[in-house]
Design a protein around this motif. Structure first.
Motif, PDB file in Angstrom:
ATOM      1  N   LYS A 168     -50.106  72.032 -50.177  1.00 30.06           N
ATOM      2  CA  LYS A 168     -49.806  71.000 -49.202  1.00 30.06           C
ATOM      3  C   LYS A 168     -48.575  71.540 -48.462  1.00 30.06           C
ATOM      4  CE  LYS A 168     -47.770  66.456 -49.548  1.00 30.06           C
ATOM      5  NZ  LYS A 168     -47.232  65.314 -50.226  1.00 30.06           N
ATOM      6  N   MET A 169     -49.060  71.354 -46.955  1.00 25.45           N
ATOM      7  CA  MET A 169     -48.157  71.926 -45.864  1.00 25.45           C
ATOM      8  C   MET A 169     -47.001  70.894 -45.830  1.00 25.45           C
ATOM      9  SD  MET A 169     -49.239  74.497 -44.924  1.00 25.45           S
ATOM     10  CE  MET A 169     -48.705  74.786 -43.162  1.00 25.45           C
ATOM     11  N   ALA A 170     -45.734  71.330 -45.644  1.00 29.41           N
ATOM     12  CA  ALA A 170     -44.526  70.622 -45.232  1.00 29.41           C
ATOM     13  C   ALA A 170     -44.511  69.717 -43.850  1.00 29.41           C
ATOM     14  CB  ALA A 170     -43.247  71.299 -45.449  1.00 29.41           C
ATOM     15  N   ALA A 171     -44.272  68.705 -43.905  1.00 28.11           N
ATOM     16  CA  ALA A 171     -44.240  67.927 -42.231  1.00 28.11           C
ATOM     17  C   ALA A 171     -43.118  68.711 -41.665  1.00 28.11           C
ATOM     18  CB  ALA A 171     -44.187  66.708 -42.591  1.00 28.11           C
ATOM     19  N   PRO A 172     -43.666  69.079 -40.464  1.00 24.46           N
ATOM     20  CA  PRO A 172     -42.612  69.594 -39.261  1.00 24.46           C
ATOM     21  C   PRO A 172     -41.560  68.748 -39.159  1.00 24.46           C
ATOM     22  CG  PRO A 172     -44.646  69.325 -38.046  1.00 24.46           C
ATOM     23  CD  PRO A 172     -44.866  68.755 -39.523  1.00 24.46           C
ATOM     24  N   THR A 173     -40.393  69.132 -39.061  1.00 28.96           N
ATOM     25  CA  THR A 173     -39.186  68.247 -38.770  1.00 28.96           C
ATOM     26  C   THR A 173     -38.929  68.213 -37.264  1.00 28.96           C
ATOM     27  OG1 THR A 173     -38.029  69.205 -40.546  1.00 28.96           O
ATOM     28  CG2 THR A 173     -36.744  68.021 -38.756  1.00 28.96           C
ATOM     29  N   VAL A 174     -39.129  66.768 -36.635  1.00 33.35           N
ATOM     30  CA  VAL A 174     -38.857  66.485 -35.208  1.00 33.35           C
ATOM     31  C   VAL A 174     -37.322  66.195 -35.281  1.00 33.35           C
ATOM     32  CG1 VAL A 174     -39.413  64.720 -33.584  1.00 33.35           C
ATOM     33  CG2 VAL A 174     -40.994  65.203 -35.459  1.00 33.35           C
ATOM     34  N   CYS A 175     -36.894  66.997 -33.900  1.00 29.49           N
ATOM     35  CA  CYS A 175     -35.352  66.723 -33.418  1.00 29.49           C
ATOM     36  C   CYS A 175     -35.425  66.106 -32.146  1.00 29.49           C
ATOM     37  CB  CYS A 175     -34.804  68.022 -33.420  1.00 29.49           C
ATOM     38  SG  CYS A 175     -34.679  69.177 -34.770  1.00 29.49           S
ATOM     39  N   VAL A 176     -34.432  65.271 -31.839  1.00 28.92           N
ATOM     40  CA  VAL A 176     -34.050  64.751 -30.528  1.00 28.92           C
ATOM     41  C   VAL A 176     -32.621  64.899 -30.219  1.00 28.92           C
ATOM     42  CG1 VAL A 176     -35.617  62.285 -31.279  1.00 28.92           C
ATOM     43  CG2 VAL A 176     -32.914  62.553 -31.658  1.00 28.92           C
ATOM     44  N   PRO A 177     -32.642  65.103 -28.934  1.00 36.05           N
ATOM     45  CA  PRO A 177     -31.228  65.652 -28.319  1.00 36.05           C
ATOM     46  C   PRO A 177     -30.131  64.860 -29.011  1.00 36.05           C
ATOM     47  CG  PRO A 177     -33.019  64.947 -26.428  1.00 36.05           C
ATOM     48  CD  PRO A 177     -33.271  64.606 -27.679  1.00 36.05           C
ATOM     49  N   GLY A 178     -28.962  65.700 -29.262  1.00 32.13           N
ATOM     50  CA  GLY A 178     -28.031  64.981 -29.852  1.00 32.13           C
ATOM     51  C   GLY A 178     -27.890  65.152 -31.393  1.00 32.13           C
ATOM     52  N   GLN A 179     -29.081  65.331 -32.039  1.00 37.84           N
ATOM     53  CA  GLN A 179     -29.388  65.445 -33.327  1.00 37.84           C
ATOM     54  C   GLN A 179     -28.447  66.434 -34.009  1.00 37.84           C
ATOM     55  OE1 GLN A 179     -33.250  64.873 -34.703  1.00 37.84           O
ATOM     56  NE2 GLN A 179     -32.678  65.441 -36.971  1.00 37.84           N
ATOM     57  N   ARG A 180     -27.596  66.231 -34.942  1.00 40.78           N
ATOM     58  CA  ARG A 180     -27.043  67.504 -35.796  1.00 40.78           C
ATOM     59  C   ARG A 180     -28.186  68.082 -36.810  1.00 40.78           C
ATOM     60  NH1 ARG A 180     -21.481  66.240 -38.871  1.00 40.78           N
ATOM     61  NH2 ARG A 180     -23.175  65.160 -40.344  1.00 40.78           N
ATOM     62  N   ILE A 181     -28.409  69.490 -36.760  1.00 37.07           N
ATOM     63  CA  ILE A 181     -29.291  70.200 -37.366  1.00 37.07           C
ATOM     64  C   ILE A 181     -28.717  70.793 -38.680  1.00 37.07           C
ATOM     65  CG2 ILE A 181     -30.879  72.158 -37.187  1.00 37.07           C
ATOM     66  CD1 ILE A 181     -31.117  71.618 -34.140  1.00 37.07           C
ATOM     67  N   CYS A 182     -27.763  71.420 -38.325  1.00 38.05           N
ATOM     68  CA  CYS A 182     -27.094  72.228 -39.390  1.00 38.05           C
ATOM     69  C   CYS A 182     -25.504  72.536 -39.067  1.00 38.05           C
ATOM     70  CB  CYS A 182     -27.730  73.228 -40.250  1.00 38.05           C
ATOM     71  SG  CYS A 182     -27.852  74.689 -38.890  1.00 38.05           S
ATOM     72  N   ARG A 183     -24.836  72.892 -40.134  1.00 41.57           N
ATOM     73  CA  ARG A 183     -23.499  73.402 -40.242  1.00 41.57           C
ATOM     74  C   ARG A 183     -23.458  74.911 -39.569  1.00 41.57           C
ATOM     75  NH1 ARG A 183     -19.373  71.273 -42.372  1.00 41.57           N
ATOM     76  NH2 ARG A 183     -17.705  71.835 -42.804  1.00 41.57           N
ATOM     77  N   LEU A 184     -22.626  75.159 -38.613  1.00 34.10           N
ATOM     78  CA  LEU A 184     -22.462  76.479 -37.890  1.00 34.10           C
ATOM     79  C   LEU A 184     -21.800  77.360 -38.837  1.00 34.10           C
ATOM     80  CD1 LEU A 184     -22.799  78.028 -35.408  1.00 34.10           C
ATOM     81  CD2 LEU A 184     -20.881  77.335 -34.468  1.00 34.10           C
ATOM     82  N   GLU A 185     -22.492  78.447 -39.271  1.00 37.60           N
ATOM     83  CA  GLU A 185     -21.977  79.447 -40.213  1.00 37.60           C
ATOM     84  C   GLU A 185     -22.442  80.660 -39.947  1.00 37.60           C
ATOM     85  OE1 GLU A 185     -23.861  78.136 -43.910  1.00 37.60           O
ATOM     86  OE2 GLU A 185     -22.790  76.603 -43.993  1.00 37.60           O
ATOM     87  N   GLU A 186     -21.950  81.874 -40.507  1.00 38.54           N
ATOM     88  CA  GLU A 186     -22.273  83.243 -40.413  1.00 38.54           C
ATOM     89  C   GLU A 186     -23.570  83.372 -40.458  1.00 38.54           C
ATOM     90  OE1 GLU A 186     -20.069  86.588 -41.987  1.00 38.54           O
ATOM     91  OE2 GLU A 186     -18.202  85.461 -41.855  1.00 38.54           O
ATOM     92  N   THR A 187     -24.441  82.615 -41.506  1.00 37.51           N
ATOM     93  CA  THR A 187     -25.540  83.010 -41.656  1.00 37.51           C
ATOM     94  C   THR A 187     -26.484  82.022 -40.872  1.00 37.51           C
ATOM     95  OG1 THR A 187     -25.754  81.056 -43.423  1.00 37.51           O
ATOM     96  CG2 THR A 187     -25.448  83.548 -44.151  1.00 37.51           C
ATOM     97  N   CYS A 188     -25.932  81.059 -40.418  1.00 34.73           N
ATOM     98  CA  CYS A 188     -26.874  80.431 -39.249  1.00 34.73           C
ATOM     99  C   CYS A 188     -26.282  80.480 -37.617  1.00 34.73           C
ATOM    100  CB  CYS A 188     -26.977  78.753 -39.410  1.00 34.73           C
ATOM    101  SG  CYS A 188     -27.474  78.448 -41.217  1.00 34.73           S
ATOM    102  N   GLU A 189     -27.114  80.603 -36.670  1.00 33.27           N
ATOM    103  CA  GLU A 189     -26.827  80.518 -35.242  1.00 33.27           C
ATOM    104  C   GLU A 189     -28.026  79.731 -34.524  1.00 33.27           C
ATOM    105  OE1 GLU A 189     -28.164  84.450 -33.004  1.00 33.27           O
ATOM    106  OE2 GLU A 189     -26.463  84.748 -34.560  1.00 33.27           O
ATOM    107  N   GLY A 190     -27.528  79.012 -33.377  1.00 32.22           N
ATOM    108  CA  GLY A 190     -28.349  78.034 -32.748  1.00 32.22           C
ATOM    109  C   GLY A 190     -29.195  79.106 -31.882  1.00 32.22           C
ATOM    110  N   GLY A 191     -30.432  78.696 -31.457  1.00 31.54           N
ATOM    111  CA  GLY A 191     -31.372  79.422 -30.625  1.00 31.54           C
ATOM    112  C   GLY A 191     -31.426  78.561 -29.309  1.00 31.54           C
ATOM    113  N   CYS A 192     -32.538  78.578 -28.604  1.00 32.17           N
ATOM    114  CA  CYS A 192     -32.939  77.848 -27.229  1.00 32.17           C
ATOM    115  C   CYS A 192     -32.912  76.462 -27.773  1.00 32.17           C
ATOM    116  CB  CYS A 192     -34.011  78.608 -26.963  1.00 32.17           C
ATOM    117  SG  CYS A 192     -34.043  80.371 -26.306  1.00 32.17           S
ATOM    118  N   GLY A 193     -32.477  75.606 -26.927  1.00 36.35           N
ATOM    119  CA  GLY A 193     -32.507  74.256 -27.164  1.00 36.35           C
ATOM    120  C   GLY A 193     -31.563  73.791 -28.089  1.00 36.35           C
ATOM    121  N   THR A 194     -30.637  74.439 -28.524  1.00 35.37           N
ATOM    122  CA  THR A 194     -29.374  73.976 -29.214  1.00 35.37           C
ATOM    123  C   THR A 194     -28.083  74.231 -28.619  1.00 35.37           C
ATOM    124  OG1 THR A 194     -29.174  76.131 -30.580  1.00 35.37           O
ATOM    125  CG2 THR A 194     -30.680  74.408 -31.173  1.00 35.37           C
TER     126      THR A 194
END
Length: 176
Positions: free
Chosen positions: A3-29
């Motif tokens: 079973k494939m997981a459904a892709p997560t849809v994001c809209v402008p302004g939506q909080r994705i995750c906490r900014l940490e050393e292990t996470c960084e934003g990419g294009c479109g964030t």
């Protein structure tokens, strides 16, 4: 059948995750108040990146972990070190290691040779080499303002670094 997981849809302004050393934003964030937010509508994509990091700094040299060579990630990290005399091409006697690198900085360096105890000797003695990404004491990503300083966008304080000149071949534009 799996079973494939459904892709997560994001809209402008939506909080994705906490900014940490292990996470960084990419294009479109963008990041604000310690979180990464979506700036575009679309599907969330995550990926892991391998870079080289500074692990220890002392007055004579700094220790590094080599995690990729060019765009090729290594299966296991290699040890490296940047000696005081290999930081800059000029005024080598005036180099202060703590004003050039800090633990956690991501650097671009050139391999000079195999050094002692199976660690590579690295150099940042060219304009294109040095710190490409660093985090301020306030936890924000520092922005380069000169060849030797970076600025915190949160507190507007300036911190010394041996800043790498951005090379156009490494700049990645959205949509490419």
């Amino acid at each position: 059948m799996t079973k494939m997981a459904a892709p997560t849809v994001c809209v402008p302004g939506q909080r994705i995750c906490r900014l940490e050393e292990t996470c960084e934003g990419g294009c479109g964030t963008y990041s604000r108040n310690g979180y990464i937010y979506s700036s575009l509508a679309g599907y969330l994509q995550t990926s892991q990146s391998e870079d080289g990091k500074i692990t220890n700094v002392n007055p004579r040299f700094c220790k590094c972990m080599i995690l990729s060579v060019g765009r090729i990630p290594l299966k296991e990290p290699f040890r490296g070190q940047i000696r005081k005399e290999d930081v800059r091409a000029t005024e080598k006697d005036k180099v202060e290691m703590y004003k050039c690198f800090r633990p956690g900085d991501i650097v671009v360096a050139r391999v000079l040779s195999l050094g002692d105890a199976h660690s590579y000797l690295l150099s940042t003695a060219e304009n294109e080499l040095g710190v490409v990404m660093a985090t301020s004491e306030a936890g924000a990503v520092l922005e380069p303002i000169s060849w030797c300083k970076m600025k915190c966008p949160k507190t507007l304080t300036e911190e010394f670094r041996k800043v790498a000149k951005v090379q156009s071949r490494y700049v990645q534009y959205a949509g490419t």
